[in-house]
Design a protein around this motif. Structure first.
Motif, PDB file in Angstrom:
ATOM      1  N   ARG A   1      52.432  81.594  29.462  1.00 21.16           N
ATOM      2  CA  ARG A   1      52.736  80.582  28.439  1.00 21.16           C
ATOM      3  C   ARG A   1      54.132  79.990  28.662  1.00 21.16           C
ATOM      4  O   ARG A   1      54.355  78.800  28.413  1.00 21.16           O
TER       5      ARG A   1
ATOM      6  N   ILE B   1      45.335  81.831  31.303  1.00 18.27           N
ATOM      7  CA  ILE B   1      45.637  82.484  30.028  1.00 18.27           C
ATOM      8  C   ILE B   1      44.353  82.905  29.315  1.00 18.27           C
ATOM      9  O   ILE B   1      44.241  84.019  28.785  1.00 18.27           O
TER      10      ILE B   1
ATOM     11  N   GLN C   1      53.798  77.516  31.339  1.00 22.33           N
ATOM     12  CA  GLN C   1      53.114  76.344  30.801  1.00 22.33           C
ATOM     13  C   GLN C   1      54.077  75.478  29.978  1.00 22.33           C
ATOM     14  O   GLN C   1      54.071  74.247  30.084  1.00 22.33           O
TER      15      GLN C   1
END
Length: 306
Positions: free
Chosen positions: A255, A300, A258
């Motif tokens: 994350r 993910i 990202q």
């Protein structure tokens, strides 16, 4: 992992091209090995397919294993990696990276600790490479250390150690050897057919040039297979990273990557392609086929579905 794949593919193409050039010159000016791609054959094309396949197999796997042997050295030179000596003078940040790599390596059951390196770049990236588990390298960028919190850094490092523990470079080398074999086989057949279209005095030059052109072209097409395998192994490395550092840290690392991609895209659209090309994130559209990494959303999702 992206840089590892990029270095390996580039080195493989260079090694294969060099082998072909040297071999073509040897067979041109000597009688050595002249029957490897020519000879009597029932097809009427003058191609001995059995000899050509043997030649392609030998050169194809030689090229992939030479590329593997050079992978760690190439990575150090091209990225100007600073190798961190565990017994030397290190800053607190450098020593923390070494300790994380060694801790996860021991947890993964590695008998020999990987070399640990840092390279100076603003990009948020890390990679693992090396010809074997005994002679591996785990490297992180300064940008990753500066832009991620400790939990995310641990997740990324655990992911790269998982690549080493899984032996991904060796299995990729075997796959590349198979791809190389077919690349050489079909490139030489195509070159022979093209050379038949010119006068006899020009045949060697045309065939020589055509072999190189077709081999590079087919190598690029063959990279689709290697990239697909690389994307498949990324999911396994995510799972391995989750086993080593904890699934929460691995998911947090993904994350964080990202979020960094999103910030870079908003800040400057040109940064997006720089980040995605052979690095931490996948691409969309047709270019996804050439990406060494799956899309972060998919990574993910798969990690959380375990």
């Amino acid at each position: 992992m992206g840089k590892r794949v990029l270095f390996f593919l580039l080195t493989n193409i260079l090694v294969m091209t060099t082998i072909v050039i040297v071999w073509s010159l040897i067979t041109r000016f000597t009688n050595l090995g002249g029957s490897f791609d020519l000879g009597a054959d029932a097809s009427g094309l003058g191609i001995n397919y059995t000899s050509l396949m043997v030649f392609s197999l030998l050169v194809g796997f030689a090229g992939s294993f030479i590329s593997l042997a050079m992978s760690r050295w190439m990575a150090k030179k091209m990225m100007k990696v600073k190798v961190l000596d565990p017994d030397g003078q290190l800053s607190n940040a450098e020593r923390a990276v070494v300790e994380k790599v060694h801790r996860y390596s021991r947890a993964a059951g590695l008998m020999h600790m990987p070399e640990v390196g840092i390279y100076q770049s603003a990009e948020v990236n890390a990679f693992a490479t090396g010809p074997s588990k005994k002679r591996s390298l785990v490297c992180v960028s300064a940008g990753l250390l500066n832009n991620m919190d400790e939990a995310a850094v641990e997740g990324v490092i655990a992911h790269e150690v998982a690549h080493v523990a899984n032996g991904d470079m060796v299995t990729m080398t075997l796959l590349q050897g198979v791809v190389n074999t077919f690349v050489i086989f079909f490139a030489r057949i195509a070159a022979i057919l093209v050379s038949r279209l010119v006068r006899s005095e020009m045949e060697f030059i045309v065939r020589f040039a055509a072999i190189i052109v077709f081999q590079i072209l087919f190598s690029i097409l063959g990279s689709l297979v290697v990239s697909a395998y690389s994307r498949h192994r990324e999911f396994h490395a995510d799972r391995g990273g989750g086993d080593l550092a904890g699934r929460d840290k691995m998911a947090h690392a993904l994350r964080s990557l990202q979020a960094h991609v999103s910030r870079a895209t908003v800040k400057d659209r040109t940064d997006d392609s720089a980040i995605q090309t052979m690095k931490i994130n996948g691409k969309g559209g047709m270019m996804k086929l050439f990406s060494s990494h799956p899309d972060l959303d998919e990574r993910i999702a798969r990690l959380e579905q375990r």
